[in-house]
Design a protein around this motif. Structure first.
Motif, short mmCIF file in Angstrom:
data_model
loop_
_atom_site.label_atom_id
_atom_site.label_comp_id
_atom_site.label_asym_id
_atom_site.label_seq_id
_atom_site.Cartn_x
_atom_site.Cartn_y
_atom_site.Cartn_z
N SER A 94 -40.93 9.95 -1.42
CA SER A 94 -41.31 8.52 -0.71
C SER A 94 -43.24 8.06 -1.12
O SER A 94 -43.94 6.91 -0.91
CB SER A 94 -41.57 8.18 0.78
N GLY A 95 -43.59 9.63 -1.97
CA GLY A 95 -44.41 9.26 -1.98
C GLY A 95 -45.77 9.48 -1.22
O GLY A 95 -45.24 9.14 0.41
N ILE A 117 -43.11 0.94 2.46
CA ILE A 117 -43.63 0.00 1.56
C ILE A 117 -44.78 0.93 2.65
O ILE A 117 -44.96 1.86 2.75
CB ILE A 117 -43.42 -0.76 2.44
N TYR A 118 -46.34 1.26 1.74
CA TYR A 118 -47.14 1.62 2.77
C TYR A 118 -48.35 0.62 3.12
O TYR A 118 -48.52 -0.13 2.43
CB TYR A 118 -48.12 2.19 1.14
N GLU A 149 -38.08 -4.37 10.12
CA GLU A 149 -39.40 -3.43 11.05
C GLU A 149 -38.68 -2.58 10.43
O GLU A 149 -37.10 -2.29 9.21
CB GLU A 149 -38.65 -3.30 12.24
N GLY A 150 -39.53 -1.42 10.72
CA GLY A 150 -39.08 -0.36 9.19
C GLY A 150 -39.47 1.45 10.44
O GLY A 150 -40.45 1.57 11.10
N VAL A 151 -39.46 2.33 10.23
CA VAL A 151 -39.70 2.97 10.60
C VAL A 151 -40.44 4.44 10.02
O VAL A 151 -40.39 4.42 8.79
CB VAL A 151 -38.75 4.45 10.92
N MET A 204 -43.80 4.04 5.52
CA MET A 204 -42.78 2.66 6.32
C MET A 204 -41.40 3.29 5.72
O MET A 204 -41.33 2.44 4.42
CB MET A 204 -42.75 1.87 7.08
N PHE A 205 -40.18 3.63 5.91
CA PHE A 205 -39.12 3.00 5.46
C PHE A 205 -38.47 1.67 5.94
O PHE A 205 -37.95 2.17 7.99
CB PHE A 205 -37.94 4.51 5.15
#
Length: 295
Positions: free
Chosen positions: A46-47, A203-204, A264-266, A277-278
C-alpha cells in the motif's frame, strides 16, 4: 477398434453426466468464500506517508546476474548490505521500500501539493525479501513478494506485521449518513499517483494519528455539488443552473445543498498526519479532492 472403443466410453460418460459435472462450473455447489478483510498484497503493497526519518542504513545493494539486470522481481536472489557481523540470520525478513515522488507534479485540485507536503515523505512498498544465506558483511535473500520492481539502493527495513482490519457489512453503507462531527480531510493522492479511484483502490488521506485516526477506522467519502476544488475544466453554478435545461429562482451555493455520500473505506496504515485507506465501497467514481470524515 481403439477409436470406436474410446468414442463409446466418452458417449457413456457424457450420458451419465460425469464429464458435465466435472467440467461445468454451473453445476458446482461449492460456496465461494467472501473476503473478510483486505488481502496480504493490499496491506503490504500500500505504501505510506511519514513525517519521521526512515532508517536507511540497510540497503539492497545488488543481486544475481547483476551484469544484465537493472531491476529484480519475485523469485530473484538479491544482496543486502548487512551480514552475520551485524546480527543478520537466515530466515530474517525485510520490507523493501524507497522514496516515491510524482514525476509530473501536476495538481489535480487546488490544495493538493500543500497537503502532500504536510503529510510528510511518501514511500513506495517495493516488496519483501527473506534471507537464505549469510556472509560476514552481506547477505543473500530471495524476493518473496514483489509489489513493484526492486532496484539497487532500495531501503531494507526489518519486517513488521501490518494488521488487516476486518470489513464491516456492505449493507451498512448509508448514502444519507448525517455528519459525524469528527475530523474531516481529503482524498489527496493514490498509489501510483492515481487521481481517480473505485472499490479496492488504495488512497492517501491527510488525516492521521494527530487527528485521532487509527488502523481499522472507517472513512466516509463525500462531496458537495457546486464546489470547485478541482482544477479540471467545469461548468460554473451547475448545481442550480444548466443552460437550456432549467434553473432555480434562488442561487444555491455548494454549502446550501445536501452533501453526497459516495463511498467508504477502511484505514490500513497511519502516521502522524496521514493515513492509507483501502476503499471497500464506491457508489461511483471517486476523485482526488473528494472529502472524507471519520465515521
Amino acid at each position: 477398434m481403439r477409436v470406436i472403443a474410446t468414442a463409446t466410453v466418452l458417449a457413456t460418460l457424457l450420458a451419465s453426466g460425469v464429464l458435465a459435472q466435472e467440467n461445468s462450473p454451473v453445476n458446482s455447489t461449492q460456496a465461494r468464500a467472501e473476503s473478510t478483510s483486505p488481502d496480504f498484497s493490499a496491506i503490504n503493497c500500500s505504501g505510506f506517508f511519514t513525517d519521521e526519518a526512515v532508517p536507511s542504513e540497510v540497503r539492497l545493494i545488488s543481486g544475481e546476474e547483476s551484469s544484465n539486470r537493472v531491476v529484480f522481481a519475485a523469485g530473484d536472489h538479491v544482496f543486502i548490505s548487512r551480514g552475520s557481523a551485524q546480527g543478520v540470520r537466515v530466515g530474517d525478513r525485510y520490507t523493501i521500500v524507497r522514496p516515491d515522488k510524482d514525476p509530473l507534479e501536476v495538481q489535480w485540485f487546488k490544495w493538493q501539493n500543500r497537503l502532500l507536503k504536510a503529510m510528510g515523505a511518501r514511500y513506495r512498498d517495493a516488496g519483501q525479501v527473506e534471507i537464505v544465506n549469510v556472509q560476514q558483511n552481506t547477505s543473500t535473500g530471495i524476493v518473496k513478494l514483489a509489489c513493484d520492481y526492486l532496484q539497487r539502493g532500495d531501503i531494507a527495513l526489518p519486517y513488521a506485521t501490518r494488521p488487516a482490519p476486518p470489513y464491516k457489512p456492505a449493507e451498512q453503507f448509508n448514502r444519507f449518513a448525517p455528519v459525524s462531527g469528527k475530523s474531516v480531510g481529503m482524498l489527496v493522492a493514490g498509489v501510483d499517483f492515481a487521481q481517480i479511484y473505485g472499490k479496492n483502490s488504495t488512497i492517501y488521506v491527510n488525516l492521521g494519528a494527530n487527528q485521532g485516526v487509527k488502523v481499522g477506522d472507517y472513512f466516509r467519502i463525500f462531496r458537495y455539488q457546486g464546489s470547485h476544488a478541482e482544477l479540471v475544466p467545469n461548468y460554473s453554478d451547475y448545481q442550480y443552473s444548466m443552460y437550456g435545461f432549467g434553473s432555480t429562482p434562488v442561487k444555491y451555493q455548494w454549502n446550501d445543498l445536501p452533501r453526497e455520500v459516495i463511498g467508504e473505506g477502511v484505514v490500513i496504515n497511519v502516521s502522524h498526519n496521514a493515513s492509507t485507506m483501502f476503499v471497500t465501497y464506491s457508489k461511483l467514481e471517486l476523485f482526488a479532492g473528494d472529502y472524507v470524515e471519520i465515521e
